[in-house]
Design a protein around this motif. Structure first.
Motif, PDB file in Angstrom:
ATOM      1  N   LEU A 295      -8.278  99.489  22.782  1.00  0.00           N
ATOM      2  CA  LEU A 295      -8.970 100.101  21.586  1.00  0.00           C
ATOM      3  C   LEU A 295      -9.800 101.081  22.467  1.00  0.00           C
ATOM      4  N   ASP A 296      -9.822 102.352  21.952  1.00  0.00           N
ATOM      5  CA  ASP A 296     -10.706 103.429  22.612  1.00  0.00           C
ATOM      6  C   ASP A 296     -11.646 103.706  21.696  1.00  0.00           C
ATOM      7  N   HIS A 297     -13.061 103.123  22.158  1.00  0.00           N
ATOM      8  CA  HIS A 297     -14.300 103.442  21.373  1.00  0.00           C
ATOM      9  C   HIS A 297     -13.967 103.345  19.794  1.00  0.00           C
ATOM     10  N   ALA A 298     -13.230 102.496  19.465  1.00  0.00           N
ATOM     11  CA  ALA A 298     -12.977 102.272  18.018  1.00  0.00           C
ATOM     12  C   ALA A 298     -12.247 103.543  17.160  1.00  0.00           C
ATOM     13  N   VAL A 299     -12.014 104.466  17.992  1.00  0.00           N
ATOM     14  CA  VAL A 299     -11.338 105.434  17.361  1.00  0.00           C
ATOM     15  C   VAL A 299      -9.746 105.359  17.405  1.00  0.00           C
ATOM     16  N   SER A 300      -9.198 105.137  18.477  1.00  0.00           N
ATOM     17  CA  SER A 300      -7.659 105.274  18.732  1.00  0.00           C
ATOM     18  C   SER A 300      -7.235 103.778  19.282  1.00  0.00           C
ATOM     19  N   LEU A 301      -6.327 103.284  18.487  1.00  0.00           N
ATOM     20  CA  LEU A 301      -5.832 102.175  18.789  1.00  0.00           C
ATOM     21  C   LEU A 301      -4.445 102.458  19.597  1.00  0.00           C
ATOM     22  N   PHE A 302      -4.105 101.796  20.764  1.00  0.00           N
ATOM     23  CA  PHE A 302      -3.113 102.167  21.635  1.00  0.00           C
ATOM     24  C   PHE A 302      -2.176 100.811  21.574  1.00  0.00           C
ATOM     25  N   ILE A 303      -0.908 100.987  21.165  1.00  0.00           N
ATOM     26  CA  ILE A 303       0.117  99.858  20.957  1.00  0.00           C
ATOM     27  C   ILE A 303       1.159  99.857  21.739  1.00  0.00           C
ATOM     28  N   ALA A 304       1.490  98.849  22.679  1.00  0.00           N
ATOM     29  CA  ALA A 304       2.787  99.143  23.420  1.00  0.00           C
ATOM     30  C   ALA A 304       3.951  98.674  22.454  1.00  0.00           C
ATOM     31  N   SER A 305       4.876  99.473  22.568  1.00  0.00           N
ATOM     32  CA  SER A 305       5.958  99.126  21.608  1.00  0.00           C
ATOM     33  C   SER A 305       7.298  98.873  22.434  1.00  0.00           C
ATOM     34  N   PHE A 306       7.444  97.616  22.549  1.00  0.00           N
ATOM     35  CA  PHE A 306       8.368  97.129  23.656  1.00  0.00           C
ATOM     36  C   PHE A 306       9.802  97.713  23.599  1.00  0.00           C
ATOM     37  N   THR A 307      10.341  97.582  22.488  1.00  0.00           N
ATOM     38  CA  THR A 307      11.711  97.948  22.302  1.00  0.00           C
ATOM     39  C   THR A 307      12.089  99.492  22.476  1.00  0.00           C
ATOM     40  N   ASN A 308      11.295 100.323  21.948  1.00  0.00           N
ATOM     41  CA  ASN A 308      11.509 101.750  22.101  1.00  0.00           C
ATOM     42  C   ASN A 308      10.820 102.489  23.454  1.00  0.00           C
ATOM     43  N   ASP A 309      10.309 101.845  24.175  1.00  0.00           N
ATOM     44  CA  ASP A 309       9.650 102.364  25.461  1.00  0.00           C
ATOM     45  C   ASP A 309       8.598 103.579  25.213  1.00  0.00           C
ATOM     46  N   VAL A 310       7.679 103.295  24.534  1.00  0.00           N
ATOM     47  CA  VAL A 310       6.441 104.214  24.108  1.00  0.00           C
ATOM     48  C   VAL A 310       5.368 103.394  24.035  1.00  0.00           C
ATOM     49  N   VAL A 311       4.152 103.978  23.946  1.00  0.00           N
ATOM     50  CA  VAL A 311       2.894 103.612  23.491  1.00  0.00           C
ATOM     51  C   VAL A 311       2.545 104.714  22.235  1.00  0.00           C
ATOM     52  N   LEU A 312       2.214 103.879  21.141  1.00  0.00           N
ATOM     53  CA  LEU A 312       2.006 104.629  20.093  1.00  0.00           C
ATOM     54  C   LEU A 312       0.262 104.725  19.908  1.00  0.00           C
ATOM     55  N   ARG A 313      -0.259 105.794  19.951  1.00  0.00           N
ATOM     56  CA  ARG A 313      -1.755 106.137  19.755  1.00  0.00           C
ATOM     57  C   ARG A 313      -1.912 106.263  18.199  1.00  0.00           C
ATOM     58  N   VAL A 314      -2.657 105.252  17.441  1.00  0.00           N
ATOM     59  CA  VAL A 314      -2.953 105.521  16.120  1.00  0.00           C
ATOM     60  C   VAL A 314      -4.266 105.563  15.749  1.00  0.00           C
ATOM     61  N   ASN A 315      -4.691 106.125  14.620  1.00  0.00           N
ATOM     62  CA  ASN A 315      -6.099 106.119  14.185  1.00  0.00           C
ATOM     63  C   ASN A 315      -6.329 104.765  13.977  1.00  0.00           C
ATOM     64  N   ALA A 316      -7.517 104.017  14.426  1.00  0.00           N
ATOM     65  CA  ALA A 316      -7.992 102.942  14.174  1.00  0.00           C
ATOM     66  C   ALA A 316      -8.498 102.386  13.002  1.00  0.00           C
ATOM     67  N   SER A 317      -8.916 103.605  12.162  1.00  0.00           N
ATOM     68  CA  SER A 317      -9.417 103.294  10.848  1.00  0.00           C
ATOM     69  C   SER A 317      -8.136 103.337   9.840  1.00  0.00           C
ATOM     70  N   ASP A 318      -7.264 104.325   9.858  1.00  0.00           N
ATOM     71  CA  ASP A 318      -6.128 104.150   8.815  1.00  0.00           C
ATOM     72  C   ASP A 318      -4.871 103.957   9.363  1.00  0.00           C
ATOM     73  N   GLY A 319      -4.582 103.738  10.619  1.00  0.00           N
ATOM     74  CA  GLY A 319      -3.379 103.536  11.229  1.00  0.00           C
ATOM     75  C   GLY A 319      -2.379 104.858  11.197  1.00  0.00           C
ATOM     76  N   ALA A 320      -2.937 105.896  11.057  1.00  0.00           N
ATOM     77  CA  ALA A 320      -2.030 107.154  11.006  1.00  0.00           C
ATOM     78  C   ALA A 320      -1.607 107.408  12.422  1.00  0.00           C
ATOM     79  N   LEU A 321      -0.344 107.864  12.680  1.00  0.00           N
ATOM     80  CA  LEU A 321       0.060 108.280  14.098  1.00  0.00           C
ATOM     81  C   LEU A 321      -0.545 109.138  14.461  1.00  0.00           C
ATOM     82  N   LEU A 322      -1.026 109.231  15.722  1.00  0.00           N
ATOM     83  CA  LEU A 322      -1.584 110.547  16.348  1.00  0.00           C
ATOM     84  C   LEU A 322      -0.850 111.032  17.566  1.00  0.00           C
ATOM     85  N   ASP A 323      -0.105 109.896  18.032  1.00  0.00           N
ATOM     86  CA  ASP A 323       0.616 110.564  19.295  1.00  0.00           C
ATOM     87  C   ASP A 323       1.851 109.265  19.724  1.00  0.00           C
TER      88      ASP A 323
END
Length: 184
Positions: free
Chosen positions: A9-37
């Motif tokens: 968690l980055d300053h309660a703004v962005s949540l970074f999630i390791a997505s094991f099977t598809n080899d990416v890290v997703l950055r989502v909005n920590a408040s609403d879960g919207a995909l940021l990157d």
């Protein structure tokens, strides 16, 4: 998400999630879960599991099938390079293979900013200088069996390492000295 494993968690703004099977890290909005990157790809990640934000703001990712960590700028997603690849050991009378971060499960920063990586196949934890990448210590050998999770106690600086194969959590000083069994 496909096989979400580690998070940071980055300053309660962005949540970074390791997505094991598809080899990416997703950055989502920590408040609403919207995909940021989407950070990384099959060239820079291979079964990402653990991730942590460094004190200077870089995103370190441990991939289970790579012999190093991958480092990213968490805001732009830019790949900043490999970290902690262990160089082969100098030739000795009886050469031994260099330890490897293959099987890296998790990564954490201690209170001094050093990087600690739990490596399942080595049954050890590797401690690196976060700036130079120099290997500072290897610890837990003979004590941890299949280390997976790792966390730092912010008050003492001690490192907690989960030992998967023997159902324990062990406690070590930041330098790697065994303190005792914390649970199990």
């Amino acid at each position: 998400l496909d096989g979400p494993v580690g998070m940071a968690l980055d300053h309660a703004v962005s949540l970074f999630i390791a997505s094991f099977t598809n080899d990416v890290v997703l950055r989502v909005n920590a408040s609403d879960g919207a995909l940021l990157d989407r950070i990384g790809d099959e060239e820079s990640l291979d079964c990402p599991e653990g991730l942590a934000l460094s004190p200077d703001g870089r995103l370190f990712v441990a991939s289970f099938l790579l012999p190093h960590l991958s480092v990213f700028d968490p805001q732009s997603g830019a790949f900043l390079g490999r970290f902690g690849a262990l160089a082969p050991q100098p030739a000795q009378p009886a050469p031994r293979p260099a330890p490897s971060l293959a099987g890296a499960e998790d990564v954490a920063f201690d209170s001094e900013g050093a990087v600690h990586v739990s490596a399942y196949y080595s049954s050890a934890v590797y401690k690196f200088d976060a700036q130079s990448g120099a290997l500072l210590a290897v610890y837990g050998q003979g004590l941890v069996s299949g280390p997976v999770g790792i966390a730092c106690d912010p008050s003492s600086g001690d490192m907690f390492v989960s030992s998967y194969r023997d159902d324990k959590v062990l406690r070590f000083t930041p330098g790697g000295a065994f303190v005792g069994v914390a649970a199990g």
